[in-house]
Enzyme design. Structure first.
Site, PDB file in Angstrom:
ATOM      1  N   HIS A   1       2.674 -26.453  12.601  1.00 41.26           N
ATOM      2  CA  HIS A   1       3.281 -26.830  12.340  1.00 41.26           C
ATOM      3  C   HIS A   1       3.333 -28.179  12.892  1.00 41.26           C
ATOM      4  O   HIS A   1       4.236 -28.400  12.241  1.00 41.26           O
ATOM      5  CB  HIS A   1       4.309 -25.948  12.961  1.00 41.26           C
ATOM      6  CG  HIS A   1       5.041 -24.297  12.781  1.00 41.26           C
ATOM      7  ND1 HIS A   1       4.411 -24.201  11.145  1.00 41.26           N
ATOM      8  CD2 HIS A   1       4.562 -22.858  13.584  1.00 41.26           C
ATOM      9  CE1 HIS A   1       4.539 -23.016  11.136  1.00 41.26           C
ATOM     10  NE2 HIS A   1       4.626 -22.038  12.177  1.00 41.26           N
TER      11      HIS A   1
ATOM     12  N   HIS B   1       6.532 -23.088   7.159  1.00 39.99           N
ATOM     13  CA  HIS B   1       8.123 -23.279   6.505  1.00 39.99           C
ATOM     14  C   HIS B   1       8.437 -24.495   7.784  1.00 39.99           C
ATOM     15  O   HIS B   1       9.672 -23.740   6.637  1.00 39.99           O
ATOM     16  CB  HIS B   1       8.294 -21.402   7.425  1.00 39.99           C
ATOM     17  CG  HIS B   1       9.155 -21.254   8.275  1.00 39.99           C
ATOM     18  ND1 HIS B   1       7.181 -20.869   9.752  1.00 39.99           N
ATOM     19  CD2 HIS B   1       9.840 -21.780   9.696  1.00 39.99           C
ATOM     20  CE1 HIS B   1       7.543 -20.648  10.873  1.00 39.99           C
ATOM     21  NE2 HIS B   1       8.811 -20.940  10.425  1.00 39.99           N
TER      22      HIS B   1
ATOM     23  N   GLU C   1       9.535 -22.253  22.888  1.00 36.34           N
ATOM     24  CA  GLU C   1      10.631 -21.166  22.392  1.00 36.34           C
ATOM     25  C   GLU C   1      10.806 -20.353  23.652  1.00 36.34           C
ATOM     26  O   GLU C   1      10.286 -20.676  24.405  1.00 36.34           O
ATOM     27  CB  GLU C   1       9.686 -20.406  21.023  1.00 36.34           C
ATOM     28  CG  GLU C   1       9.485 -20.694  20.250  1.00 36.34           C
ATOM     29  CD  GLU C   1       7.755 -20.321  19.482  1.00 36.34           C
ATOM     30  OE1 GLU C   1       9.251 -19.622  18.667  1.00 36.34           O
ATOM     31  OE2 GLU C   1       6.373 -19.913  20.016  1.00 36.34           O
TER      32      GLU C   1
ATOM     33  N   ARG D   1       1.201  -0.907  -0.028  1.00 32.98           N
ATOM     34  CA  ARG D   1       0.368  -0.002   0.195  1.00 32.98           C
ATOM     35  C   ARG D   1       1.152   1.129  -0.394  1.00 32.98           C
ATOM     36  O   ARG D   1       0.284   2.039  -0.141  1.00 32.98           O
ATOM     37  CB  ARG D   1      -1.101   0.311   1.365  1.00 32.98           C
ATOM     38  CG  ARG D   1      -2.341  -0.429   0.812  1.00 32.98           C
ATOM     39  CD  ARG D   1      -3.305   0.090   2.009  1.00 32.98           C
ATOM     40  NE  ARG D   1      -3.167  -0.459   3.365  1.00 32.98           N
ATOM     41  CZ  ARG D   1      -3.273  -0.677   4.346  1.00 32.98           C
ATOM     42  NH1 ARG D   1      -4.828  -0.415   4.101  1.00 32.98           N
ATOM     43  NH2 ARG D   1      -2.690  -0.981   5.461  1.00 32.98           N
TER      44      ARG D   1
HETATM   45  P1  NAD Z   1       2.990  -6.703   8.821  1.00 36.21           P
HETATM   46  O1  NAD Z   1       1.831  -5.899   8.769  1.00 36.21           O
HETATM   47  O2  NAD Z   1       4.149  -5.982   8.497  1.00 36.21           O
HETATM   48  O3  NAD Z   1       2.845  -6.076   6.879  1.00 36.21           O
HETATM   49  C1  NAD Z   1       1.830  -5.956   5.994  1.00 36.21           C
HETATM   50  C2  NAD Z   1       2.082  -5.687   4.424  1.00 36.21           C
HETATM   51  O4  NAD Z   1       0.584  -5.719   4.015  1.00 36.21           O
HETATM   52  C3  NAD Z   1       2.676  -4.181   4.389  1.00 36.21           C
HETATM   53  O5  NAD Z   1       3.752  -4.658   3.039  1.00 36.21           O
HETATM   54  C4  NAD Z   1       1.506  -3.124   4.366  1.00 36.21           C
HETATM   55  O6  NAD Z   1       1.881  -2.556   3.215  1.00 36.21           O
HETATM   56  C5  NAD Z   1       0.415  -4.634   2.808  1.00 36.21           C
HETATM   57  N1  NAD Z   1      -0.929  -4.329   2.922  1.00 36.21           N
HETATM   58  C6  NAD Z   1      -1.731  -4.381   4.284  1.00 36.21           C
HETATM   59  N2  NAD Z   1      -3.145  -4.157   3.503  1.00 36.21           N
HETATM   60  C7  NAD Z   1      -3.140  -3.637   2.261  1.00 36.21           C
HETATM   61  C8  NAD Z   1      -4.210  -3.358   1.173  1.00 36.21           C
HETATM   62  N3  NAD Z   1      -5.246  -3.205   1.471  1.00 36.21           N
HETATM   63  N4  NAD Z   1      -3.300  -3.506   0.127  1.00 36.21           N
HETATM   64  C9  NAD Z   1      -1.807  -3.794  -0.496  1.00 36.21           C
HETATM   65  N5  NAD Z   1      -0.964  -4.239   1.124  1.00 36.21           N
HETATM   66  C10 NAD Z   1      -1.367  -3.632   1.593  1.00 36.21           C
HETATM   67  O7  NAD Z   1       2.518  -7.979   8.363  1.00 36.21           O
HETATM   68  P2  NAD Z   1       3.410  -9.108   8.029  1.00 36.21           P
HETATM   69  O8  NAD Z   1       4.165 -10.010   9.311  1.00 36.21           O
HETATM   70  O9  NAD Z   1       4.305  -8.971   6.997  1.00 36.21           O
HETATM   71  O10 NAD Z   1       2.738 -10.548   7.886  1.00 36.21           O
HETATM   72  C11 NAD Z   1       2.364 -10.322   6.540  1.00 36.21           C
HETATM   73  C12 NAD Z   1       1.097 -12.168   6.243  1.00 36.21           C
HETATM   74  O11 NAD Z   1       2.031 -13.431   7.063  1.00 36.21           O
HETATM   75  C13 NAD Z   1       0.717 -12.011   7.268  1.00 36.21           C
HETATM   76  O12 NAD Z   1      -0.931 -13.067   6.581  1.00 36.21           O
HETATM   77  C14 NAD Z   1       1.089 -13.066   8.754  1.00 36.21           C
HETATM   78  O13 NAD Z   1       0.242 -14.015   9.801  1.00 36.21           O
HETATM   79  C15 NAD Z   1       1.681 -13.782   8.036  1.00 36.21           C
HETATM   80  N6  NAD Z   1       3.460 -14.262   9.183  1.00 36.21           N
HETATM   81  C16 NAD Z   1       3.926 -13.642   8.969  1.00 36.21           C
HETATM   82  C17 NAD Z   1       4.935 -13.915   9.964  1.00 36.21           C
HETATM   83  C18 NAD Z   1       6.086 -13.185  10.640  1.00 36.21           C
HETATM   84  O14 NAD Z   1       6.927 -13.767  11.318  1.00 36.21           O
HETATM   85  N7  NAD Z   1       5.752 -12.399  10.846  1.00 36.21           N
HETATM   86  C19 NAD Z   1       5.328 -15.428  10.418  1.00 36.21           C
HETATM   87  C20 NAD Z   1       4.251 -15.946   9.993  1.00 36.21           C
HETATM   88  C21 NAD Z   1       3.134 -15.374   9.141  1.00 36.21           C
END
Ligand code: NAD
Length: 482
Positions: A238, A176, A214, A51
């Site tokens: 997992h 993962h 953890e 975004r």
């Molecule tokens: P985050 O909140 O840090 O990032 C979200 C991203 O989505 C940002 O780049 C934002 O700009 C984008 N975004 C949000 N709304 C949007 C929209 N309407 N249009 C386009 N882009 C949009 O989240 P994250 O931690 O990076 O996690 C992303 C996904 O991965 C989630 O589903 C989370 O559950 C999963 N996940 C994250 C982790 C982790 O370690 N962070 C681990 C496993 C799974």
């Protein structure tokens, strides 16, 4: 010796959520490592899409900083070359802006993959727009992150939404854990050796323990975690995957559907779990740090940060061999392992003073990935026949020497598998649904009974009751230690 790196086919990889935490900490540093190893061909392109209204250079700077922070030691020139491959488009998943721009950047004749590194509420909107704006076709691939639903109904709904736009063969659901080197080695050890498989059943295996411990607390994910808990966040995905790989029948071939069919059968053969066989825990505050409830900002929370359980698989191979699973936060050490505990030898020729000894095969997922087989030998020296257990220890880092550096981490491997079109290490839709179908009644039971987790000290092995869960069966958890 690490096998030779073969470059994958040229690709366009679009990372939705390219500015997010996961992309910056895992996905892009992982891709940089593949770039460094020579696996990424010259023609590969990576496009961040999110975004934030930023330009290509600002995104490249962001990712350079992310790789510097999270990517480990690196060559700055290689990093400059890598970020030069990156592009960025501001796109709103829920709106129509930016899509034509993104489409203009995609090339014909290369593998096209879309990584949904955004919350699951956006999966449907993204899938619809990818098709609606003509960015994706029947050869494109989509990668979706966990959590895949929070119960069976929501997982089904997600599957339905994704399948409205993509075939199952195009959908790569990431867990993962499946990308970890040792997890795949589990299959190599089981099905590549004659030694273990004949013993891999209830006749010879006393029980199996799976621990994913953890030391971290819920961190910045408190809001999400308090709605999920350890059962949804760790066990349903997992630990269930680890259980499947350790317990499944040999697939006919190492092919996606052969492997996934066998995993599915394990989940379907799981008995419903009696609530006496599950212990939930929640870490407490101590003098130096706040407890779970403060971390999630909910003083009345009854969500578990720890869970231990005894499972039974009702099939010919495993009837009578219990599987003990446990996972939790703020535990004594960060240590994940699977331990296959074999039965006692049927008769000791050495007499009672030699004691009883059991072979234990331990598969370490982290840290120090590797395997240990505990073997009983004679205690060296004079003094008669006394027996001791010694480990036959295989650490991947030692076995591979300097080459261990080149072993891809889970995310790297899985992304390369997406480009290769290999779904073996990804969860199929019916597998995810079966796991939820098994999980749901357990969580519903807690809610119906108003179950409250047992408190445990930060830095411990979890609540006392978890120790009792095995103790009452005359068994013992292995120590949680590095
Ligand atoms: P985050 O909140 O840090 O990032 C979200 C991203 O989505 C940002 O780049 C934002 O700009 C984008 N975004 C949000 N709304 C949007 C929209 N309407 N249009 C386009 N882009 C949009 O989240 P994250 O931690 O990076 O996690 C992303 C996904 O991965 C989630 O589903 C989370 O559950 C999963 N996940 C994250 C982790 C982790 O370690 N962070 C681990 C496993 C799974």
């Amino acid at each position: 010796m690490v096998s030779r790196v073969i470059p994958v086919d040229p690709f366009d990889l679009v990372i939705f959520g390219g500015t997010g935490d996961l992309a910056r900490r895992k996905i892009l540093p992982g891709l940089f490592r593949r770039f460094n190893s020579g696996q990424m061909p010259e023609e590969a392109r990576i496009i961040g899409a999110a975004r934030s209204d930023m330009g290509r250079e600002a995104f490249q700077d962001m990712i350079r900083r992310a790789v510097e922070e999270f990517g480990g030691p690196h060559d700055p020139e290689a990093l400059t070359e890598f970020v030069g491959r990156l592009d960025y488009v501001a796109v709103d998943a829920m709106g129509d802006g930016g899509w034509e721009d993104l489409k203009g950047k995609l090339r014909a004749g290369v593998v096209r993959a879309f990584y949904f590194s955004v919350g699951p509420s956006l999966f449907g909107a993204l899938a619809e727009r990818l098709r609606g704006f003509g960015l994706a076709d029947d050869d494109s691939r989509v990668v979706v992150e966990k959590p895949f639903g929070h119960d069976l109904a929501s997982a089904r709904a997600l599957n339905v939404t994704l399948r409205e736009h993509f075939h199952e063969e195009q959908i790569y659901r990431i867990d993962h854990y499946l990308g970890k080197e040792t997890v795949q080695n589990l299959m190599a050890v089981r099905f590549g050796n004659m030694l273990f498989e004949p013993l891999w059943n209830a006749q010879y295996v006393d029980h199996i323990q799976i621990t994913v411990a953890e030391t971290v607390d819920v961190g910045g994910r408190g809001g999400y975690y308090d709605k999920a808990g350890a059962m949804r966040d760790m066990v349903q995905n997992h630990l269930m995957q680890l259980l499947c790989l350790i317990a499944m029948e040999p697939p006919a071939r190492f092919e996606p559907d052969s492997v996934r069919d066998e995993k599915l059968k394990v989940i379907r053969a799981l008995d419903p779990v009696d609530y006496h066989q599950i212990v939930r825990g929640q870490y407490e505050a101590d003098d130096s740090q706040p407890g779970y409830r403060a971390h999630v900002d909910n003083q009345r929370s009854t969500t578990e940060s720890f869970v231990a359980m005894k499972l039974a698989i009702s099939n010919w191979r495993w009837a009578g061999t219990p599987f003990y699973l446990r996972t939790g936060k703020k535990l004594r050490a960060r240590a994940s392992e699977i331990a296959v505990v074999f039965k006692d030898a049927p008769h000791s020729i050495f007499g009672p003073e030699a004691g009883t000894h059991r072979n234990v095969l331990t598969i370490r997922l982290q840290p120090n990935e590797g395997m240990t087989l505990g073997v009983t030998i004679k205690e060296p020296g004079p003094g008669g026949m006394r027996l001791i257990d010694v480990p036959l220890d295989m650490s991947f880092a030692d076995a591979l020497g300097p080459d261990a550096e080149d072993v891809p981490d889970a995310y790297e491997r899985l992304i390369m598998d997406v480009i290769r079109g290999n779904q073996t290490l990804f969860m199929r839709g019916d597998e995810v649904e079966a796991a939820w179908a098994w999980t749901d009644p357990i969580i519903e039971g807690w809610t119906a009974r108003g179950d409250v987790p047992k408190p445990y000290d930060a830095g411990s092995s979890g609540p006392e009751d978890a120790l009792m869960l095995m103790h009452k069966d005359g068994r013992k958890w292995r120590d949680i230690r590095v």
